[in-house]
Design an enzyme around this catalytic site. Structure first.
Site, PDB file in Angstrom:
ATOM      1  CG  ASP A  31       0.414   1.506   3.788  1.00 20.77           C
ATOM      2  OD1 ASP A  31       0.668   2.646   3.356  1.00 20.77           O
ATOM      3  OD2 ASP A  31      -0.685   0.940   3.631  1.00 20.77           O
ATOM      4  CG  ASP A  33      -4.861   5.472   3.948  1.00 22.95           C
ATOM      5  OD1 ASP A  33      -5.900   5.673   4.597  1.00 22.95           O
ATOM      6  OD2 ASP A  33      -4.170   6.386   3.458  1.00 22.95           O
ATOM      7  CG  ASP A 193      -3.264  -2.054   2.680  1.00 27.84           C
ATOM      8  OD1 ASP A 193      -4.441  -1.836   2.356  1.00 27.84           O
ATOM      9  OD2 ASP A 193      -2.377  -1.182   2.621  1.00 27.84           O
TER      10      ASP A 193
END
Length: 237
Positions: A31, A33, A193
């Protein structure tokens, strides 16, 4: 392989967890961000400002708990539909377009990589592992963040949720990344996250490492067990 067959491991930083079978791993899917770059505080600020101006939440600023629960890691159209179910589509698009412009202005002051990222990317490179960045961010944001960190060359592919049939939390972006790399779910590991991203990786059948950079551990663990979006599609469906 459905969501229930995948494993979710929680760690404090981007290090290769001992629970993973590293001998079978041929690719790493990241991922962006909150996983590669410390961008969540800027997204939070941009959302907080624009929602306050709109009088959302009875004119009270949203807090970080609201951001984590309702916004973090989700695709912009889904966020706008959730926050403003009575708005017409054009108004929702204008809302999140303005929010992303605000985010980019804030990010122009400088972005920082997640602690340990550069060392981990070097570890990945030295082992000849295949790589892709997989994100729900708009293309202009994703390319800006990778370029700002000087790591765009570290990724063979950039896969965007908005360019797939379905964005995260559906598995499509990760399935597309695997297809581009010519790898199977058992040959990759996903680093995420957010609950949305963890759910997407698990639904794609891949082992997921959940980075505890902003979310509560229990939320990430629950997301790894989520089966509501576990219907898998190949990229040819």
């Amino acid at each position: 392989m459905g969501a229930a067959a995948a494993t979710t491991t929680l760690v404090d930083a981007a290090v290769p967890p001992a629970q993973l079978d590293l001998l079978s791993i041929r690719g790493v899917l990241f991922d962006v961000d909150g996983t590669l770059v410390e961008s969540d505080p800027l997204h939070f600020r941009a959302f907080q400002e624009i929602l306050l101006e709109l009088g959302f939440n009875d004119g009270q600023p949203i807090d970080e708990a609201f951001f984590r629960r309702r916004i973090s890691g989700r695709h912009n159209p889904a966020i706008a539909a959730d926050l403003f179910p009575d708005w017409e589509e054009a108004r929702r698009v204008a809302f999140y377009t303005e929010k992303e412009e605000r985010y980019r202005r804030l990010a122009a002051a400088g972005l920082e990589p997640l602690e340990g990222l550069r060392e981990f990317l070097e570890w990945v490179r030295q082992r000849g592992l295949r790589t892709a960045a997989v994100t729900n961010a708009p293309r202009v944001n994703a390319e800006m963040m990778l370029a700002a960190l000087g790591i765009e060359a570290m990724f063979e592919h950039l896969v965007l949720g908005e360019e797939c049939t379905r964005a995260k939390p559906y598995p499509d972006p990760y399935l597309v990344a695997m297809d581009l790399l010519g790898l199977t779910p058992g040959e990759v590991v996903v680093f995420e996250d957010s609950p949305s991203g963890v759910t997407a990786g698990a639904a794609a059948g891949a082992p997921v490492v959940g980075l505890m950079t902003g979310q509560e551990p229990e939320e990430l663990r629950k997301a790894g067990e989520e089966e509501g979006v576990g219907e898998r599609r190949t990229t040819h469906d």
